[in-house]
Scaffold this motif. Structure first.
Motif, PDB file in Angstrom:
ATOM      1  N   UNK A  71       0.828  -1.199   0.000  1.00 13.10           N
ATOM      2  CA  UNK A  71       0.000   0.000   0.000  1.00 13.10           C
ATOM      3  C   UNK A  71       0.870   1.259   0.000  1.00 13.10           C
ATOM      4  N   UNK A  72       1.911   1.285   0.823  1.00 13.10           N
ATOM      5  CA  UNK A  72       2.805   2.443   0.858  1.00 13.10           C
ATOM      6  C   UNK A  72       3.520   2.641  -0.477  1.00 13.10           C
ATOM      7  N   UNK A  73       3.884   1.553  -1.124  1.00 13.05           N
ATOM      8  CA  UNK A  73       4.484   1.636  -2.451  1.00 13.05           C
ATOM      9  C   UNK A  73       3.485   2.217  -3.448  1.00 13.05           C
ATOM     10  N   UNK A  74       2.253   1.756  -3.396  1.00  7.14           N
ATOM     11  CA  UNK A  74       1.179   2.267  -4.247  1.00  7.14           C
ATOM     12  C   UNK A  74       0.988   3.766  -4.048  1.00  7.14           C
ATOM     13  N   UNK A  75       0.926   4.209  -2.771  1.00 10.89           N
ATOM     14  CA  UNK A  75       0.737   5.634  -2.479  1.00 10.89           C
ATOM     15  C   UNK A  75       1.928   6.451  -2.975  1.00 10.89           C
ATOM     16  N   UNK A  76       3.122   5.917  -2.832  1.00 13.89           N
ATOM     17  CA  UNK A  76       4.315   6.625  -3.282  1.00 13.89           C
ATOM     18  C   UNK A  76       4.312   6.788  -4.798  1.00 13.89           C
ATOM     19  N   UNK A  77       3.988   5.722  -5.509  1.00  9.91           N
ATOM     20  CA  UNK A  77       3.943   5.778  -6.968  1.00  9.91           C
ATOM     21  C   UNK A  77       2.870   6.768  -7.420  1.00  9.91           C
ATOM     22  N   UNK A  78       1.709   6.738  -6.787  1.00  7.92           N
ATOM     23  CA  UNK A  78       0.641   7.688  -7.150  1.00  7.92           C
ATOM     24  C   UNK A  78       1.076   9.124  -6.900  1.00  7.92           C
ATOM     25  N   UNK A  79       1.798   9.346  -5.819  1.00  8.47           N
ATOM     26  CA  UNK A  79       2.245  10.708  -5.522  1.00  8.47           C
ATOM     27  C   UNK A  79       3.311  11.174  -6.519  1.00  8.47           C
ATOM     28  N   UNK A  80       4.272  10.299  -6.799  1.00  6.59           N
ATOM     29  CA  UNK A  80       5.375  10.677  -7.688  1.00  6.59           C
ATOM     30  C   UNK A  80       4.886  10.933  -9.106  1.00  6.59           C
ATOM     31  N   UNK A  81       4.023  10.062  -9.623  1.00  7.82           N
ATOM     32  CA  UNK A  81       3.617  10.172 -11.018  1.00  7.82           C
ATOM     33  C   UNK A  81       2.369  11.019 -11.260  1.00  7.82           C
ATOM     34  N   UNK A  82       1.495  11.113 -10.247  1.00 16.06           N
ATOM     35  CA  UNK A  82       0.254  11.857 -10.450  1.00 16.06           C
ATOM     36  C   UNK A  82       0.083  13.022  -9.478  1.00 16.06           C
ATOM     37  N   UNK A  83       0.931  13.085  -8.461  1.00 14.94           N
ATOM     38  CA  UNK A  83       0.819  14.156  -7.481  1.00 14.94           C
ATOM     39  C   UNK A  83      -0.385  14.015  -6.561  1.00 14.94           C
ATOM     40  N   UNK A  84      -0.992  12.842  -6.514  1.00 17.10           N
ATOM     41  CA  UNK A  84      -2.186  12.615  -5.691  1.00 17.10           C
ATOM     42  C   UNK A  84      -1.800  12.315  -4.251  1.00 17.10           C
ATOM     43  N   UNK A  85      -2.408  13.071  -3.342  1.00 19.37           N
ATOM     44  CA  UNK A  85      -2.137  12.869  -1.920  1.00 19.37           C
ATOM     45  C   UNK A  85      -3.364  12.414  -1.145  1.00 19.37           C
ATOM     46  N   UNK A  86      -4.560  12.725  -1.644  1.00 24.08           N
ATOM     47  CA  UNK A  86      -5.768  12.440  -0.881  1.00 24.08           C
ATOM     48  C   UNK A  86      -6.043  10.934  -0.817  1.00 24.08           C
ATOM     49  N   UNK A  87      -6.788  10.575   0.223  1.00 24.37           N
ATOM     50  CA  UNK A  87      -7.168   9.189   0.416  1.00 24.37           C
ATOM     51  C   UNK A  87      -8.537   8.956  -0.212  1.00 24.37           C
ATOM     52  N   UNK A  88      -8.659   7.880  -0.938  1.00 23.71           N
ATOM     53  CA  UNK A  88      -9.932   7.481  -1.527  1.00 23.71           C
ATOM     54  C   UNK A  88     -10.691   6.635  -0.494  1.00 23.71           C
ATOM     55  N   UNK A  89     -11.989   6.480  -0.685  1.00 18.38           N
ATOM     56  CA  UNK A  89     -12.814   5.716   0.246  1.00 18.38           C
ATOM     57  C   UNK A  89     -12.301   4.287   0.387  1.00 18.38           C
ATOM     58  N   UNK A  90     -11.950   3.657  -0.724  1.00 25.63           N
ATOM     59  CA  UNK A  90     -11.447   2.284  -0.672  1.00 25.63           C
ATOM     60  C   UNK A  90     -10.165   2.169   0.144  1.00 25.63           C
ATOM     61  N   UNK A  91      -9.314   3.179   0.046  1.00 22.13           N
ATOM     62  CA  UNK A  91      -8.081   3.174   0.827  1.00 22.13           C
ATOM     63  C   UNK A  91      -8.380   3.295   2.312  1.00 22.13           C
ATOM     64  N   UNK A  92      -9.337   4.153   2.655  1.00 25.22           N
ATOM     65  CA  UNK A  92      -9.714   4.305   4.057  1.00 25.22           C
ATOM     66  C   UNK A  92     -10.279   3.011   4.622  1.00 25.22           C
ATOM     67  N   UNK A  93     -11.106   2.340   3.839  1.00 20.15           N
ATOM     68  CA  UNK A  93     -11.671   1.053   4.275  1.00 20.15           C
ATOM     69  C   UNK A  93     -10.555   0.024   4.440  1.00 20.15           C
ATOM     70  N   UNK A  94      -9.632  -0.025   3.483  1.00 20.54           N
ATOM     71  CA  UNK A  94      -8.504  -0.954   3.546  1.00 20.54           C
ATOM     72  C   UNK A  94      -7.670  -0.719   4.811  1.00 20.54           C
ATOM     73  N   UNK A  95      -7.331   0.527   5.081  1.00 15.91           N
ATOM     74  CA  UNK A  95      -6.524   0.845   6.266  1.00 15.91           C
ATOM     75  C   UNK A  95      -7.293   0.547   7.554  1.00 15.91           C
ATOM     76  N   UNK A  96      -8.594   0.796   7.553  1.00 18.38           N
ATOM     77  CA  UNK A  96      -9.408   0.477   8.721  1.00 18.38           C
ATOM     78  C   UNK A  96      -9.440  -1.030   8.966  1.00 18.38           C
ATOM     79  N   UNK A  97      -9.537  -1.813   7.893  1.00 19.05           N
ATOM     80  CA  UNK A  97      -9.511  -3.273   8.036  1.00 19.05           C
ATOM     81  C   UNK A  97      -8.170  -3.765   8.577  1.00 19.05           C
ATOM     82  N   UNK A  98      -7.073  -3.155   8.109  1.00 15.46           N
ATOM     83  CA  UNK A  98      -5.757  -3.510   8.651  1.00 15.46           C
ATOM     84  C   UNK A  98      -5.688  -3.200  10.142  1.00 15.46           C
ATOM     85  N   UNK A  99      -6.182  -2.032  10.525  1.00 20.09           N
ATOM     86  CA  UNK A  99      -6.173  -1.635  11.929  1.00 20.09           C
ATOM     87  C   UNK A  99      -7.024  -2.566  12.776  1.00 20.09           C
ATOM     88  N   UNK A 100      -8.220  -2.881  12.305  1.00 19.49           N
ATOM     89  CA  UNK A 100      -9.096  -3.785  13.054  1.00 19.49           C
ATOM     90  C   UNK A 100      -8.496  -5.180  13.173  1.00 19.49           C
TER      91      UNK A 100
END
Length: 111
Positions: A71-100
């Motif tokens: 996931x961190x690799x995915x976020x890094x690639x998205x930031x480097x190539x697209x400049x995207x920093x915001x979290x999408x709903x699916x990412x929030x759900x994914x991170x919440x599932x990891x936390x739970x």
């Protein structure tokens, strides 16, 4: 992020040289194992190729940790190539599932 990576590598190098990792504040205060207890030893075992020992130290090292790393690799690639920093709903759900999952593991390992 590079500071975190450098700190993690320094911790692993220190553990490899001395055999001592960081003490767990949660365990010192409560007497219970936190979800991350044993993670330094587990990652060191992974780096040495001993996956069975890593599993014994902390099963999350072979389950959730690779998912988080991807996931961190995915976020890094998205930031480097697209400049995207915001979290999408699916990412929030994914991170919440990891936390739970980590919280349930932490509770289960202390029963």
């Amino acid at each position: 992020m590079s500071i975190i990576l450098a700190a993690a590598l320094a911790l692993l190098a220190s553990y490899h040289l001395t055999g001592h990792g960081l003490p767990c504040l949660f365990r010192a205060l409560t007497g219970y194992l936190c979800p991350g207890c044993g993670m330094t030893r587990a990652i060191n075992s992974i780096l040495l190729g001993n996956f069975a020992q890593a599993w014994q130290y902390n099963p999350l090292s072979l389950t959730l940790l690779p998912l988080l790393a991807l996931y961190l690799l995915y976020k890094t690639v998205r930031y480097v190539f697209k400049g995207e920093e915001e979290f999408k709903l699916g990412e929030n759900v994914f991170l919440l599932l990891l936390l739970l999952t980590a919280l349930c593991f932490g509770i289960g390992r202390n029963l």
